[in-house]
Design an enzyme around this catalytic site. Structure first.
Site, PDB file in Angstrom:
ATOM      1  N   CYS A   1      26.392  74.966  12.396  1.00 45.49           N
ATOM      2  CA  CYS A   1      27.513  75.124  13.324  1.00 45.49           C
ATOM      3  C   CYS A   1      28.063  73.760  13.736  1.00 45.49           C
ATOM      4  O   CYS A   1      28.715  73.095  12.948  1.00 45.49           O
ATOM      5  CB  CYS A   1      27.101  75.972  14.523  1.00 45.49           C
ATOM      6  SG  CYS A   1      28.511  76.600  15.479  1.00 45.49           S
TER       7      CYS A   1
ATOM      8  N   HIS B   1      24.716  80.683  12.477  1.00 45.31           N
ATOM      9  CA  HIS B   1      23.428  80.316  13.081  1.00 45.31           C
ATOM     10  C   HIS B   1      22.281  81.132  12.486  1.00 45.31           C
ATOM     11  O   HIS B   1      21.918  82.184  13.029  1.00 45.31           O
ATOM     12  CB  HIS B   1      23.474  80.564  14.589  1.00 45.31           C
ATOM     13  CG  HIS B   1      24.311  79.603  15.355  1.00 45.31           C
ATOM     14  ND1 HIS B   1      23.798  78.452  15.927  1.00 45.31           N
ATOM     15  CD2 HIS B   1      25.630  79.622  15.655  1.00 45.31           C
ATOM     16  CE1 HIS B   1      24.765  77.802  16.547  1.00 45.31           C
ATOM     17  NE2 HIS B   1      25.887  78.487  16.398  1.00 45.31           N
TER      18      HIS B   1
ATOM     19  N   GLU C   1      19.172  80.668  12.759  1.00 47.82           N
ATOM     20  CA  GLU C   1      17.983  80.669  13.627  1.00 47.82           C
ATOM     21  C   GLU C   1      18.028  81.737  14.720  1.00 47.82           C
ATOM     22  O   GLU C   1      16.997  82.098  15.298  1.00 47.82           O
ATOM     23  CB  GLU C   1      17.814  79.285  14.271  1.00 47.82           C
ATOM     24  CG  GLU C   1      18.694  78.984  15.454  1.00 47.82           C
ATOM     25  CD  GLU C   1      20.171  78.744  15.126  1.00 47.82           C
ATOM     26  OE1 GLU C   1      20.994  78.741  16.070  1.00 47.82           O
ATOM     27  OE2 GLU C   1      20.497  78.564  13.930  1.00 47.82           O
TER      28      GLU C   1
END
Length: 330
Positions: free
Chosen positions: A137, A249, A251
């Site tokens: 990002c 993202h 994660e």
């Protein structure tokens, strides 16, 4: 001194010879250590810890994502001189530029540290030392802006996406380093299900690459559409260096739990997003940097810090590692 054996491909462009390190280097490092770059503390969280004066942080979800891929984490502090970053990159096997919400024009902050790291990593790779970087990002945008020259006008556009969306892969994505070995099941999930988490107000589009002459430096492998229909670059990789970026993202699906954010945490979402950090750590296993001893490793690793349960305070991040002042490690 004998240098590591690896295969290289030389491409000549005019009078310029570019040496591209082969992605087929052996995976010789079974104890990889990844540096995760910290960034300026948010005003919101700084106010929650007024006595401690925390000035930088790393969201714990990035640390967990790296650890789940079989690597350890060293926090990289902001506000340091070039020698600090040269030293720490000589000991670790790759760097993750995480996402976040900081600015690129703050002196001695995330962007300045990122530029030091980017330039040092270029030098390492040019000298035959395979050193990967992965940007998520904001970190992905930083990669492109650094390569653009960090002009007064940042080379990115306004772009609002707070949705979970599929990837639109390019026709030749299967010949890329990032996706050439990706399982068919993972590609299908990424292309057909709403599993990539987007949370950004800026993005990189094709025109950003074209306007700054970066189309030969970077290869786009997928796109997505923002909430207003803007087609932005979702994944990218450098054509010369082992530098990779994703606008989404990976994660968050497994490690962020704020109900209002509606992050996808289905089995398919977790499985498909797991691919990206597994890929990056696999790249880092090709690097053989190390600390001089286990004792030195222990002085640097993230285990010296205790994550705070920031989600209960209203933060978008479930847990954070907080550092002060300016990332002092003593």
């Amino acid at each position: 001194m004998l240098l590591p054996i690896f295969s290289v491909l030389c491409i000549f462009h005019g009078n310029y010879a570019a040496v591209i390190l082969s992605e087929d280097l052996p995976l010789v490092n079974n104890r990889p250590i990844i540096g995760v770059l910290s960034q300026e503390q948010s005003y919101y969280l700084h106010g929650k810890y007024p006595d401690e004066n925390y000035t930088s942080y790393i969201a714990a979800s990035y640390v967990k994502d790296v650890e789940a891929a079989g690597a350890r984490v060293v926090p990289i502090m902001i506000g340091k001189d070039r020698a600090y970053y040269e030293d720490i990159l000589s000991k670790i096997n790759g760097v993750l530029f995480p996402g976040g919400a900081t600015y690129f024009n703050q002196s001695d902050g995330y962007a300045d540290a990122g530029q030091h790291i980017y330039e040092i990593a270029q030098e390492l790779n040019d000298n035959g030392d395979y050193f990967p970087i992965f940007g998520t990002c904001l970190g992905f945008e930083l990669l492109i802006i650094i390569d653009s020259g960090r002009g007064e006008e940042e080379n990115r556009i306004r772009c609002y996406s707070y949705s979970n969306i599929p990837l639109d892969f390019t026709d030749d994505f299967r010949t890329s380093k990032m996706f050439k070995d990706a399982p068919v099941e993972i590609i299908k999930l990424l292309a057909t299900e709403h599993v990539t988490v987007n949370a950004h107000q800026f993005c990189i589009v094709d025109d950003n690459l074209i306007s700054h002459g970066l189309t030969e430096n970077w290869r786009v492998t997928s796109y997505s559409d923002d909430d207003n229909g803007v087609k932005f670059i979702a994944s990218i990789e450098h054509t010369r260096y082992p530098f990779y970026g994703v606008q989404f993202h990976p994660e968050k699906s497994a490690y962020e739990w704020k109900l209002s954010k509606n992050y996808p945490s289905s089995i398919n979402a977790v499985k498909s997003n797991r691919y990206f950090m597994d890929f990056f750590v696999r790249e880092c296993r090709k690097n053989t940097h190390s600390f001089v001893s286990a004792a030195e490793e222990n002085d640097y690793v993230i285990y010296n810090y205790e994550p705070k349960f920031t989600g209960v305070l209203g933060s978008a991040y479930h847990q954070c590692y907080l550092f002060e002042p300016r990332g002092t490690t003593a």
